[in-house]
Write a protein that holds these residues in place. Structure first.
Motif, PDB file in Angstrom:
ATOM      1  N   VAL A  74       0.868  -1.176   0.000  1.00 21.91           N
ATOM      2  CA  VAL A  74       0.000   0.000   0.000  1.00 21.91           C
ATOM      3  C   VAL A  74       0.907   1.230   0.000  1.00 21.91           C
ATOM      4  O   VAL A  74       1.821   1.338   0.823  1.00 21.91           O
ATOM      5  CB  VAL A  74      -0.923   0.017   1.235  1.00 21.91           C
ATOM      6  N   LEU A  75       0.674   2.137  -0.925  1.00 23.79           N
ATOM      7  CA  LEU A  75       1.445   3.373  -1.004  1.00 23.79           C
ATOM      8  C   LEU A  75       0.801   4.402  -0.085  1.00 23.79           C
ATOM      9  O   LEU A  75      -0.260   4.942  -0.390  1.00 23.79           O
ATOM     10  CB  LEU A  75       1.498   3.897  -2.443  1.00 23.79           C
ATOM     11  N   LEU A  76       1.452   4.669   1.041  1.00 28.69           N
ATOM     12  CA  LEU A  76       0.911   5.600   2.028  1.00 28.69           C
ATOM     13  C   LEU A  76       1.351   7.034   1.766  1.00 28.69           C
ATOM     14  O   LEU A  76       0.640   7.970   2.110  1.00 28.69           O
ATOM     15  CB  LEU A  76       1.321   5.174   3.435  1.00 28.69           C
ATOM     16  N   ASP A  77       2.532   7.200   1.199  1.00 23.97           N
ATOM     17  CA  ASP A  77       3.047   8.541   0.924  1.00 23.97           C
ATOM     18  C   ASP A  77       3.964   8.460  -0.281  1.00 23.97           C
ATOM     19  O   ASP A  77       4.948   7.725  -0.274  1.00 23.97           O
ATOM     20  CB  ASP A  77       3.814   9.070   2.138  1.00 23.97           C
ATOM     21  N   VAL A  84       6.609   6.249   1.536  1.00 18.56           N
ATOM     22  CA  VAL A  84       6.204   5.216   2.497  1.00 18.56           C
ATOM     23  C   VAL A  84       5.343   4.196   1.764  1.00 18.56           C
ATOM     24  O   VAL A  84       4.278   4.527   1.244  1.00 18.56           O
ATOM     25  CB  VAL A  84       5.414   5.810   3.688  1.00 18.56           C
ATOM     26  N   GLU A  85       5.820   2.958   1.717  1.00 19.85           N
ATOM     27  CA  GLU A  85       5.088   1.851   1.093  1.00 19.85           C
ATOM     28  C   GLU A  85       5.206   0.655   2.023  1.00 19.85           C
ATOM     29  O   GLU A  85       6.301   0.197   2.309  1.00 19.85           O
ATOM     30  CB  GLU A  85       5.683   1.546  -0.279  1.00 19.85           C
ATOM     31  N   ILE A  86       4.065   0.180   2.511  1.00 20.93           N
ATOM     32  CA  ILE A  86       4.016  -0.878   3.521  1.00 20.93           C
ATOM     33  C   ILE A  86       3.034  -1.960   3.075  1.00 20.93           C
ATOM     34  O   ILE A  86       2.050  -1.662   2.414  1.00 20.93           O
ATOM     35  CB  ILE A  86       3.566  -0.288   4.881  1.00 20.93           C
ATOM     36  N   ALA A 130       0.083   5.250  13.097  1.00 15.62           N
ATOM     37  CA  ALA A 130       0.290   6.679  12.805  1.00 15.62           C
ATOM     38  C   ALA A 130       0.468   6.901  11.307  1.00 15.62           C
ATOM     39  O   ALA A 130      -0.071   7.864  10.739  1.00 15.62           O
ATOM     40  CB  ALA A 130       1.498   7.204  13.572  1.00 15.62           C
ATOM     41  N   LEU A 131       1.188   6.012  10.634  1.00 27.67           N
ATOM     42  CA  LEU A 131       1.386   6.132   9.181  1.00 27.67           C
ATOM     43  C   LEU A 131       0.066   5.915   8.437  1.00 27.67           C
ATOM     44  O   LEU A 131      -0.242   6.639   7.484  1.00 27.67           O
ATOM     45  CB  LEU A 131       2.436   5.131   8.699  1.00 27.67           C
ATOM     46  N   TYR A 132      -0.731   4.915   8.867  1.00 28.65           N
ATOM     47  CA  TYR A 132      -2.017   4.653   8.214  1.00 28.65           C
ATOM     48  C   TYR A 132      -2.975   5.832   8.405  1.00 28.65           C
ATOM     49  O   TYR A 132      -3.678   6.235   7.485  1.00 28.65           O
ATOM     50  CB  TYR A 132      -2.666   3.383   8.770  1.00 28.65           C
ATOM     51  N   ALA A 133      -2.996   6.391   9.617  1.00 28.99           N
ATOM     52  CA  ALA A 133      -3.875   7.540   9.887  1.00 28.99           C
ATOM     53  C   ALA A 133      -3.453   8.735   9.045  1.00 28.99           C
ATOM     54  O   ALA A 133      -4.298   9.415   8.447  1.00 28.99           O
ATOM     55  CB  ALA A 133      -3.844   7.889  11.374  1.00 28.99           C
ATOM     56  N   GLU A 134      -2.165   8.998   8.990  1.00 27.53           N
ATOM     57  CA  GLU A 134      -1.657  10.120   8.198  1.00 27.53           C
ATOM     58  C   GLU A 134      -2.032   9.980   6.723  1.00 27.53           C
ATOM     59  O   GLU A 134      -2.296  10.967   6.040  1.00 27.53           O
ATOM     60  CB  GLU A 134      -0.136  10.200   8.353  1.00 27.53           C
ATOM     61  N   ALA A 135      -2.094   8.742   6.240  1.00 27.13           N
ATOM     62  CA  ALA A 135      -2.457   8.484   4.846  1.00 27.13           C
ATOM     63  C   ALA A 135      -3.966   8.516   4.623  1.00 27.13           C
ATOM     64  O   ALA A 135      -4.430   8.475   3.484  1.00 27.13           O
ATOM     65  CB  ALA A 135      -1.901   7.127   4.403  1.00 27.13           C
TER      66      ALA A 135
END
Length: 194
Positions: A74-77, A84-86, A130-135
């Protein structure tokens, strides 16, 4: 045991292009967080079993507008310097996304779930939410997998538009019944036990 050789990044940090060029059959799981390659060991069988069983039950409940997959990028940023890709354990995303294309853009994702393992506690409880929320991922589930039955739980969260962070919406031990992101009623005993 074979040595693992990864290509070097094209600059001081890893770009999305560097990350996308990695072979798909790496013997470890990797993520790209703010331009840094994060290497994690492969999960234990119980982790994968719980993720697979829960994903199957979510998929059974999902309307046709949604797809459910495990361990997909998933491309978060898409920041050029610090992308950010997780790959969350479970991802629920728009059926409009082409399943042959990776990564899945964050705006297509409605729910991510992480199954906590001994080696991922900090990441699954603090860093990645935090990364998922930011995305902008609306829903986050954290699955605690302690071997004792009362400790097994699914913690559910929803994005708070006012703060930009997640707020807790419930702790589910035996059954998870929710109306969002779509109607779900999952008996958790079937997820955690054979």
């Amino acid at each position: 045991m074979h040595a693992l050789t990864l290509p070097l990044p094209s600059g001081d940090t890893w770009t999305r292009a560097d990350y996308e060029a990695l072979p798909e059959d790496l013997p470890v799981r990797v993520s790209l967080v703010h331009g840094e390659l994060v290497v994690r060991p492969r999960p234990r069988p119980i982790h994968q079993r719980i993720a697979r069983r829960l994903a199957t039950r979510i998929e059974d409940a999902a309307p046709d507008a949604w797809q459910v997959d495990t361990d997909v990028d998933v491309l978060l940023d898409d920041d050029e310097v610090e992308p950010v890709e997780i790959a969350p354990d479970i991802v629920v995303y728009s059926a409009a996304h082409d399943v042959y294309e990776r990564p899945i853009p964050a705006e297509s994702v409605v729910l991510v779930a992480e199954v906590v393992s001994p080696s991922t506690k900090r990441k699954d409880r603090r860093t990645q939410p935090a990364l998922y929320a930011e995305a902008g991922s609306r829903h986050y589930w954290r699955v605690e997998t302690d071997q004792t039955a009362p400790a097994f739980a699914v913690y559910t969260y929803e994005l708070d538009d006012a703060t930009g962070g997640y707020v807790a919406t419930g702790v589910h031990h035996d059954r998870i019944t929710l109306a969002v992101p779509f109607a779900l009623d999952i008996e958790l005993k079937a997820v955690r036990e054979r």
